[in-house]
Enzyme design. Structure first.
Site, PDB file in Angstrom:
ATOM      1  N   ASP A  46      96.905  35.316 -12.933  1.00  0.00           N
ATOM      2  CA  ASP A  46      97.076  36.642 -13.524  1.00  0.00           C
ATOM      3  C   ASP A  46      95.974  36.901 -14.555  1.00  0.00           C
ATOM      4  O   ASP A  46      95.930  36.255 -15.597  1.00  0.00           O
ATOM      5  CB  ASP A  46      98.437  36.735 -14.224  1.00  0.00           C
ATOM      6  CG  ASP A  46      98.669  38.121 -14.817  1.00  0.00           C
ATOM      7  OD1 ASP A  46      99.111  39.016 -14.075  1.00  0.00           O
ATOM      8  OD2 ASP A  46      98.362  38.317 -16.013  1.00  0.00           O
ATOM      9  N   TYR A  51      90.798  41.429 -20.268  1.00  0.00           N
ATOM     10  CA  TYR A  51      90.696  40.038 -20.735  1.00  0.00           C
ATOM     11  C   TYR A  51      89.241  39.552 -20.754  1.00  0.00           C
ATOM     12  O   TYR A  51      88.937  38.541 -21.390  1.00  0.00           O
ATOM     13  CB  TYR A  51      91.523  39.066 -19.866  1.00  0.00           C
ATOM     14  CG  TYR A  51      93.010  39.322 -19.814  1.00  0.00           C
ATOM     15  CD1 TYR A  51      93.635  40.256 -20.648  1.00  0.00           C
ATOM     16  CD2 TYR A  51      93.820  38.630 -18.914  1.00  0.00           C
ATOM     17  CE1 TYR A  51      95.002  40.484 -20.570  1.00  0.00           C
ATOM     18  CE2 TYR A  51      95.185  38.851 -18.839  1.00  0.00           C
ATOM     19  CZ  TYR A  51      95.769  39.789 -19.668  1.00  0.00           C
ATOM     20  OH  TYR A  51      97.120  40.009 -19.578  1.00  0.00           O
ATOM     21  N   LYS A  76      94.425  43.887 -13.538  1.00  0.00           N
ATOM     22  CA  LYS A  76      95.062  45.093 -14.092  1.00  0.00           C
ATOM     23  C   LYS A  76      94.014  46.101 -14.533  1.00  0.00           C
ATOM     24  O   LYS A  76      92.952  45.722 -15.042  1.00  0.00           O
ATOM     25  CB  LYS A  76      95.937  44.730 -15.304  1.00  0.00           C
ATOM     26  CG  LYS A  76      96.832  43.520 -15.080  1.00  0.00           C
ATOM     27  CD  LYS A  76      97.753  43.233 -16.245  1.00  0.00           C
ATOM     28  CE  LYS A  76      98.386  41.857 -16.118  1.00  0.00           C
ATOM     29  NZ  LYS A  76      97.544  40.750 -16.629  1.00  0.00           N
ATOM     30  N   HIS A 109      97.963  48.606 -16.425  1.00  0.00           N
ATOM     31  CA  HIS A 109      98.259  47.627 -17.492  1.00  0.00           C
ATOM     32  C   HIS A 109      99.297  48.138 -18.494  1.00  0.00           C
ATOM     33  O   HIS A 109     100.180  47.402 -18.902  1.00  0.00           O
ATOM     34  CB  HIS A 109      96.947  47.262 -18.204  1.00  0.00           C
ATOM     35  CG  HIS A 109      96.958  45.931 -18.879  1.00  0.00           C
ATOM     36  ND1 HIS A 109      95.840  45.141 -18.987  1.00  0.00           N
ATOM     37  CD2 HIS A 109      97.956  45.234 -19.487  1.00  0.00           C
ATOM     38  CE1 HIS A 109      96.155  44.029 -19.627  1.00  0.00           C
ATOM     39  NE2 HIS A 109      97.423  44.061 -19.943  1.00  0.00           N
ATOM     40  N   LYS A 231     100.720  30.734 -19.748  1.00  0.00           N
ATOM     41  CA  LYS A 231      99.296  30.451 -20.008  1.00  0.00           C
ATOM     42  C   LYS A 231      99.163  29.165 -20.805  1.00  0.00           C
ATOM     43  O   LYS A 231      99.915  28.918 -21.757  1.00  0.00           O
ATOM     44  CB  LYS A 231      98.682  31.616 -20.783  1.00  0.00           C
ATOM     45  CG  LYS A 231      97.291  31.345 -21.374  1.00  0.00           C
ATOM     46  CD  LYS A 231      97.328  30.903 -22.835  1.00  0.00           C
ATOM     47  CE  LYS A 231      95.961  30.517 -23.364  1.00  0.00           C
ATOM     48  NZ  LYS A 231      96.026  29.953 -24.738  1.00  0.00           N
ATOM     49  N   ARG A 237      99.833  20.536 -20.602  1.00  0.00           N
ATOM     50  CA  ARG A 237     100.803  21.648 -20.534  1.00  0.00           C
ATOM     51  C   ARG A 237     100.695  22.398 -19.210  1.00  0.00           C
ATOM     52  O   ARG A 237     101.705  22.898 -18.693  1.00  0.00           O
ATOM     53  CB  ARG A 237     100.562  22.607 -21.689  1.00  0.00           C
ATOM     54  CG  ARG A 237     100.958  22.043 -23.047  1.00  0.00           C
ATOM     55  CD  ARG A 237     100.519  22.985 -24.127  1.00  0.00           C
ATOM     56  NE  ARG A 237     101.041  22.607 -25.431  1.00  0.00           N
ATOM     57  CZ  ARG A 237     100.698  23.219 -26.566  1.00  0.00           C
ATOM     58  NH1 ARG A 237      99.836  24.230 -26.544  1.00  0.00           N
ATOM     59  NH2 ARG A 237     101.215  22.838 -27.705  1.00  0.00           N
TER      60      ARG A 237
HETATM   61  N1  NAP Z   1     100.718  42.757 -18.982  1.00  0.00           N
HETATM   62  C1  NAP Z   1     100.535  42.531 -20.254  1.00  0.00           C
HETATM   63  O1  NAP Z   1     100.430  43.453 -21.090  1.00  0.00           O
HETATM   64  C2  NAP Z   1     100.415  41.118 -20.717  1.00  0.00           C
HETATM   65  C3  NAP Z   1     100.454  40.837 -22.105  1.00  0.00           C
HETATM   66  C4  NAP Z   1     100.381  39.504 -22.503  1.00  0.00           C
HETATM   67  C5  NAP Z   1     100.272  38.498 -21.547  1.00  0.00           C
HETATM   68  N2  NAP Z   1     100.200  38.802 -20.217  1.00  0.00           N
HETATM   69  C6  NAP Z   1     100.044  37.749 -19.180  1.00  0.00           C
HETATM   70  O2  NAP Z   1     101.063  36.765 -19.376  1.00  0.00           O
HETATM   71  C7  NAP Z   1     100.445  35.493 -19.524  1.00  0.00           C
HETATM   72  C8  NAP Z   1     101.289  34.600 -20.414  1.00  0.00           C
HETATM   73  O3  NAP Z   1     101.511  35.196 -21.673  1.00  0.00           O
HETATM   74  P1  NAP Z   1     100.865  34.666 -23.038  1.00  0.00           P
HETATM   75  O4  NAP Z   1      99.579  33.991 -22.747  1.00  0.00           O
HETATM   76  O5  NAP Z   1     100.835  35.813 -23.971  1.00  0.00           O
HETATM   77  O6  NAP Z   1     101.969  33.680 -23.629  1.00  0.00           O
HETATM   78  P2  NAP Z   1     102.850  32.439 -23.133  1.00  0.00           P
HETATM   79  O7  NAP Z   1     102.472  31.992 -21.771  1.00  0.00           O
HETATM   80  O8  NAP Z   1     104.255  32.801 -23.431  1.00  0.00           O
HETATM   81  O9  NAP Z   1     102.430  31.345 -24.196  1.00  0.00           O
HETATM   82  C9  NAP Z   1     101.130  30.831 -24.269  1.00  0.00           C
HETATM   83  C10 NAP Z   1     101.051  29.986 -25.543  1.00  0.00           C
HETATM   84  O10 NAP Z   1     101.988  28.917 -25.460  1.00  0.00           O
HETATM   85  C11 NAP Z   1     101.305  27.670 -25.498  1.00  0.00           C
HETATM   86  N3  NAP Z   1     101.926  26.822 -24.470  1.00  0.00           N
HETATM   87  C12 NAP Z   1     101.786  26.916 -23.129  1.00  0.00           C
HETATM   88  N4  NAP Z   1     102.506  25.974 -22.516  1.00  0.00           N
HETATM   89  C13 NAP Z   1     103.125  25.265 -23.482  1.00  0.00           C
HETATM   90  C14 NAP Z   1     103.997  24.158 -23.458  1.00  0.00           C
HETATM   91  N5  NAP Z   1     104.355  23.586 -22.313  1.00  0.00           N
HETATM   92  N6  NAP Z   1     104.454  23.690 -24.652  1.00  0.00           N
HETATM   93  C15 NAP Z   1     104.101  24.268 -25.810  1.00  0.00           C
HETATM   94  N7  NAP Z   1     103.264  25.321 -25.898  1.00  0.00           N
HETATM   95  C16 NAP Z   1     102.784  25.818 -24.724  1.00  0.00           C
HETATM   96  C17 NAP Z   1      99.849  27.964 -25.200  1.00  0.00           C
HETATM   97  O11 NAP Z   1      99.013  27.062 -25.872  1.00  0.00           O
HETATM   98  P3  NAP Z   1      97.657  26.410 -25.255  1.00  0.00           P
HETATM   99  O12 NAP Z   1      97.003  27.414 -24.367  1.00  0.00           O
HETATM  100  O13 NAP Z   1      96.855  26.111 -26.493  1.00  0.00           O
HETATM  101  O14 NAP Z   1      98.085  25.167 -24.521  1.00  0.00           O
HETATM  102  C18 NAP Z   1      99.697  29.363 -25.765  1.00  0.00           C
HETATM  103  O15 NAP Z   1      99.493  29.309 -27.165  1.00  0.00           O
HETATM  104  C19 NAP Z   1      99.078  35.844 -20.108  1.00  0.00           C
HETATM  105  O16 NAP Z   1      98.157  34.781 -20.066  1.00  0.00           O
HETATM  106  C20 NAP Z   1      98.703  37.034 -19.273  1.00  0.00           C
HETATM  107  O17 NAP Z   1      98.248  36.627 -17.996  1.00  0.00           O
HETATM  108  C21 NAP Z   1     100.274  40.105 -19.805  1.00  0.00           C
END
Ligand code: NAP
Length: 274
Positions: A46, A51, A76, A109, A231, A237
């Site tokens: 994704d 980005y 997106k 988006h 992510k 992780r």
């Molecule tokens: N459509 C939208 O508007 C929108 C908005 C936000 C996000 N997204 C999408 O959703 C994806 C995921 O969301 P996100 O990146 O915001 O947040 P997330 O996946 O909820 O959390 C990512 C964070 O958690 C940490 N993490 C990951 N796995 C872990 C684990 N097993 N244990 C502890 N910590 C862990 C990561 O650290 P490290 O990377 O340092 O390991 C990073 O700091 C994005 O990458 C993007 O593709 C879409």
């Protein structure tokens, strides 16, 4: 290698229920992170134009040797490119950066209601779908009012609404609306960017199952029926987040996590982001 279940979208296309997100990963680092993810067994990636890492994703895909038809690639359309013609041009630019001839899912988006362009934009996505340049189209961050309005003029019902969703923000009204229209719910920030991982219920279920807090939260999503795209740029992780298909939460466990709903929004409010 773990086997990731697929869900079937409302147009018959299948999508892995667990994928890999690359928000906030710089372009160069994205290539390494996606390569690690593909090697671990992820097949759904994704990204988004905003980005700034579609080239990094494309490099990793090209170097991976994974067959195109095994991959599920989402990108997106950014807010500034909403509108029929500008959306078509932005799609071409994304495809070029990814180095692909089609994507699997293309999303608007944000609804950006003050721009009032999402219905025109949707017609462009319908054309991209009809032309075979994307296998499915959807939206992201659409609130019930945006979705209801879009559905009035749309010829194609969105396959997906990708929304902020985790135990701290459960979006029940939206999920009910999705269920009524056959729209898949995709959870962004499924781990609330870490904000729910120290919740007592999560920590105690982690101890009970001998799993990490992140694995408990991802299981909650999977058993709730959500698509998830955690992510991480940390190799351990990336593996850990995929290693969630050999245990199950009980109904009581699910209830304990469902009780954590508290309006915890970690990202922008879709009604006001323009
Ligand atoms: N459509 C939208 O508007 C929108 C908005 C936000 C996000 N997204 C999408 O959703 C994806 C995921 O969301 P996100 O990146 O915001 O947040 P997330 O996946 O909820 O959390 C990512 C964070 O958690 C940490 N993490 C990951 N796995 C872990 C684990 N097993 N244990 C502890 N910590 C862990 C990561 O650290 P490290 O990377 O340092 O390991 C990073 O700091 C994005 O990458 C993007 O593709 C879409």
């Amino acid at each position: 290698m773990s086997s990731i279940p697929n869900i079937t979208l409302n147009n018959g296309v299948t999508m892995p229920q667990l994928g890999f997100g690359v928000f906030q990963v710089p372009d160069e680092a994205t290539t390494a992170a996606v390569a690690t993810a593909l090697d671990a067994g992820y097949r759904s990636i994704d990204t988004a134009a905003i980005y700034g890492n579609e080239r990094g994703v494309g490099r990793a895909l090209a170097e991976s040797g994974v067959a195109r038809d095994e991959l599920f690639i989402t990108t997106k359309l950014w807010n500034a490119d909403q509108g029929h013609d500008s959306a078509l041009a932005a799609f071409d630019a994304s495809l070029d950066k990814l180095g692909l001839d089609h994507v699997d899912l293309y999303l608007i988006h944000w609804p950006t209601p003050a721009r009032d362009l999402y219905s025109d934009t949707w017609r462009a996505l319908e054309k991209l779908l009809a032309d075979g340049r994307t296998r499915a189209i959807g939206v992201s961050n659409f609130q019930p009012a945006h979705l209801e309005r879009l559905l009035k003029s749309a010829s194609v019902v969105p396959a997906v609404n990708q929304i902020e969703l985790h135990p701290g923000l459960q979006q029940r009204e939206l999920r009910d609306l999705h269920a009524r229209h056959g729209i898949a719910t995709e959870a962004w920030s499924p781990l609330a960017q870490g904000a729910v991982l120290s919740d007592e219920a999560v920590v105690s279920l982690a101890a009970k199952h001998g799993r990490s807090p992140a694995q408990i939260v991802l299981r909650w999503h999977l058993q709730t029926g959500n698509v998830v795209i955690p992510k991480s740029v940390t190799e351990a992780r990336i593996h850990e987040n995929l290693d969630v298909f050999d245990f199950r939460l009980s109904a009581e466990d699910i209830d304990a996590l469902t009780a954590l709903d508290r309006g915890l929004r970690t990202g922008p409010d879709p009604d006001t982001l323009n």
